[in-house]
Design a protein around this motif. Structure first.
Motif, PDB file in Angstrom:
ATOM      1  N   SER A 154     -30.747 -65.572  55.082  1.00  0.00           N
ATOM      2  CA  SER A 154     -31.983 -66.743  55.148  1.00  0.00           C
ATOM      3  C   SER A 154     -33.257 -66.830  55.169  1.00  0.00           C
ATOM      4  N   TRP A 211     -20.761 -74.258  51.846  1.00  0.00           N
ATOM      5  CA  TRP A 211     -20.562 -73.787  50.566  1.00  0.00           C
ATOM      6  C   TRP A 211     -21.258 -71.720  50.379  1.00  0.00           C
ATOM      7  N   ARG A 212     -21.628 -71.708  51.426  1.00  0.00           N
ATOM      8  CA  ARG A 212     -22.064 -69.959  51.794  1.00  0.00           C
ATOM      9  C   ARG A 212     -20.989 -69.475  52.067  1.00  0.00           C
ATOM     10  N   TRP A 215     -18.198 -69.473  48.922  1.00  0.00           N
ATOM     11  CA  TRP A 215     -18.184 -68.884  47.690  1.00  0.00           C
ATOM     12  C   TRP A 215     -17.159 -67.396  49.089  1.00  0.00           C
ATOM     13  N   PHE A 229     -23.457 -66.146  37.606  1.00  0.00           N
ATOM     14  CA  PHE A 229     -23.586 -66.878  38.380  1.00  0.00           C
ATOM     15  C   PHE A 229     -25.634 -67.447  38.121  1.00  0.00           C
ATOM     16  N   ASP A 232     -30.590 -68.111  40.504  1.00  0.00           N
ATOM     17  CA  ASP A 232     -31.634 -68.855  41.693  1.00  0.00           C
ATOM     18  C   ASP A 232     -30.778 -68.610  43.246  1.00  0.00           C
ATOM     19  N   HIS A 233     -29.219 -68.473  42.866  1.00  0.00           N
ATOM     20  CA  HIS A 233     -28.179 -67.562  43.591  1.00  0.00           C
ATOM     21  C   HIS A 233     -28.784 -66.639  44.146  1.00  0.00           C
ATOM     22  N   GLY A 238     -30.464 -65.296  49.318  1.00  0.00           N
ATOM     23  CA  GLY A 238     -30.080 -66.050  48.643  1.00  0.00           C
ATOM     24  C   GLY A 238     -28.770 -66.556  49.469  1.00  0.00           C
ATOM     25  N   SER A 239     -27.817 -66.928  48.332  1.00  0.00           N
ATOM     26  CA  SER A 239     -26.363 -66.651  48.592  1.00  0.00           C
ATOM     27  C   SER A 239     -25.569 -66.287  48.433  1.00  0.00           C
ATOM     28  N   TYR A 240     -25.680 -64.868  47.406  1.00  0.00           N
ATOM     29  CA  TYR A 240     -25.734 -63.965  47.143  1.00  0.00           C
ATOM     30  C   TYR A 240     -25.637 -62.959  47.798  1.00  0.00           C
ATOM     31  N   PRO A 260     -25.685 -62.145  37.304  1.00  0.00           N
ATOM     32  CA  PRO A 260     -26.985 -63.198  37.524  1.00  0.00           C
ATOM     33  C   PRO A 260     -27.282 -63.381  35.831  1.00  0.00           C
TER      34      PRO A 260
END
Length: 514
Positions: A154, A211-212, A215, A229, A232-233, A238-240, A260
């Motif tokens: 991140s 949450w990250r 997941w 998803f 944005d992820h 990002g979160s993915y 995505p």
């Protein structure tokens, strides 16, 4: 090849056993855009199943997520609920078990209608049943590695006291106010801002992963192999991206195949979000058009393309396209460029396409009919008089027609533009009628008395009479709307008149000509 089949083929290259995961945090009313994820997932599930794969789908209701703030649509009393899990917050209307169920239940009620085949899992129950015990222990044991991964991916520095588990205070019930003091399996000791000190048991619903981390932990717990998803992820860093590394380096699994998708935007209003409320909810969308049409709106375009959802006049164009593709599907009359649309139609049918072509009564016709006829029986009577249906119409077709009619009524009641709304005046309205208008009416009454009573013949007669007057076609059309609906615009006149008794139309025109 349709994109759902392309994705299914890619997954089959990786193996024959698959679990597709989808879900949402029910923090507010689910807008129409939230339907895209589950409809996308179901299309891939259907394609895999058709090709003989062992495939299942789960829908995770993130009921263990905390309420992050009091949203504008919530009363002030909910300020005291901020930080508590959604499953442990009172229902805003008092009719559901909790806050989470209040906002997710309308969607869950629609799952069968949409044809989504999935197991619904509530995350608060999964935590309470101990399903996350092992992944929580793993995360805590490897917290330094997790912190390093989160920072590297991140680009953000984490607080020095980062801990991959938030205890839920047994006193105030919040997840967001506690500070971890230590860990000795299976207990996480903590202090809370409310003043309480306690221990959280990771084998129970005493706390939550961030949450990250959660997941990736879900992928491990449930064995997820594919997940759609929002884009944005999928952004870099990002979160993915985080999840991929957490899956491999912390939980020793491969991340699921990503799908995505772009957002669904409400035309003219941009991106929607459940936390701000929406003028078009997912439930609204399923009342505006039948579920199969909503499925088709999503499935006709690749997930990488955004969708402009127009709940106004655009609905008519969308249903027209659906009907056109349906016709092609059953008549096998299409060009190569339309084959993906036929597959989208096939996938959009909740329980698969019918063996025979369904009855088609265009939405545009029904928009007029429901404003003219008296209820469903009245609509049926008009359609029979117009020879659009006969006495042998089967019950399944009648059910489709009734559903479409109810959808049109719902659309007219809150989403349709004013220019399609009208009411037929029982008597000639009080209005000024010019001499030129009277001349046109006299000519028209004589002309349409002799034509066959169908939309096309009536339209031609009106246009022929109108083009030779000083009023011109536009002025003549406005004059007719005025004496029938007391407004300047309305439905297509030829079809409109064909739905009304011929004598009524001619008598009204004659009355206005005097």
């Amino acid at each position: 090849m349709h994109w759902a089949d392309v994705l299914a083929n890619t997954l089959l290259e990786k193996g024959n056993n698959h679990l597709i995961s989808t879900g949402i945090t029910p923090s507010g009313t689910l807008h129409v855009g939230t339907l895209r994820e589950s409809i996308t997932a179901e299309s891939v599930r259907k394609s895999l199943e058709k090709q003989g794969a062992d495939v299942k789908m789960i829908y995770l209701v993130d009921s263990w997520d905390p309420l992050r703030k009091r949203y504008p649509f919530l009363p002030e009393s909910f300020e005291a609920e901020v930080g508590k899990p959604l499953a442990y917050i009172p229902c805003p209307c008092g009719e559901h078990e909790n806050y989470a169920q209040h906002y997710i239940q309308p969607f869950l009620d629609s799952i069968k209608e949409l044809g989504i085949h999935c197991d619904v899992l509530w995350t608060h129950e999964q935590y309470e049943q101990g399903k996350f015990e092992k992944v929580i222990d793993t995360a805590i044991t490897k917290k330094d590695q997790i912190a390093q991964i989160l920072t590297e991916v991140s680009g953000r520095e984490l607080p020095k006291d980062f801990f991959p588990y938030s205890p839920r205070c047994e006193c105030c019930g919040r997840l967001s106010h506690t500070k971890v003091q230590g860990y000795e399996y299976p207990y996480v000791s903590y202090t809370c801002a409310c003043g309480h000190e306690g221990k959280a048991d990771i084998r129970k619903g005493d706390g939550k992963l961030p949450w990250r981390v959660e997941w990736a932990a879900k992928w491990k717990v449930f064995g997820v192999t594919c997940e759609p998803f929002g884009k944005d992820h999928a952004a870099a860093g990002g979160s993915y991206d985080t999840g991929v590394r957490l899956a491999k380096e912390i939980f020793d699994i491969d991340a699921p195949y990503p799908i995505p998708y772009e957002f669904v935007q409400l035309k003219g209003k941009g991106q929607m979000h459940k936390s701000t409320g929406s003028s078009v909810t997912g439930v609204d969308a399923l009342h505006i058009t039948p579920a199969a049409v909503m499925n088709y709106i999503i499935l006709r375009v690749n997930p990488s393309r955004h969708i402009d959802y127009d709940s106004g006049a655009g609905i008519l164009d969308m249903v027209d396209e659906y009907d056109r593709v349906e016709y092609m599907y059953y008549n096998q009359e299409c060009e190569d460029r339309d084959k993906d649309l036929l597959r989208a139609y096939e996938l959009s049918q909740p329980e698969g396409p019918r063996a025979t072509a369904p009855l088609q009564i265009p939405y545009r016709h029904l928009v007029s009919l429901v404003q003219i006829a008296d209820g469903f029986d009245g609509v049926i009577a008009v359609l029979k008089r117009m020879n659009l249906i006969d006495d042998d119409v089967d019950q399944e077709d009648l059910d489709i027609l009734r559903q479409r009619m109810e959808c049109v009524k719902y659309w007219l009641n809150g989403f349709a533009p004013d220019n399609v709304k009208f009411a037929v005046c029982d008597s000639l309205p009080e209005c000024e009628i010019s001499e030129n208008e009277k001349i046109f009416f006299k000519k028209l009454a004589e002309s349409i008395s002799a034509v066959e009573w169908n939309g096309e013949s009536i339209h031609d007669a009106i246009y022929q009479c109108a083009k030779d007057t000083e009023l011109g076609p536009k002025g003549c059309f406005q004059a007719l709307y005025k004496i029938f609906c007391n407004q300047k615009q309305g439905p297509r006149l030829g079809f409109f008149f064909s739905t009304i008794e011929k004598d009524f139309v001619i008598n009204r025109i004659n009355e206005a000509s005097n």
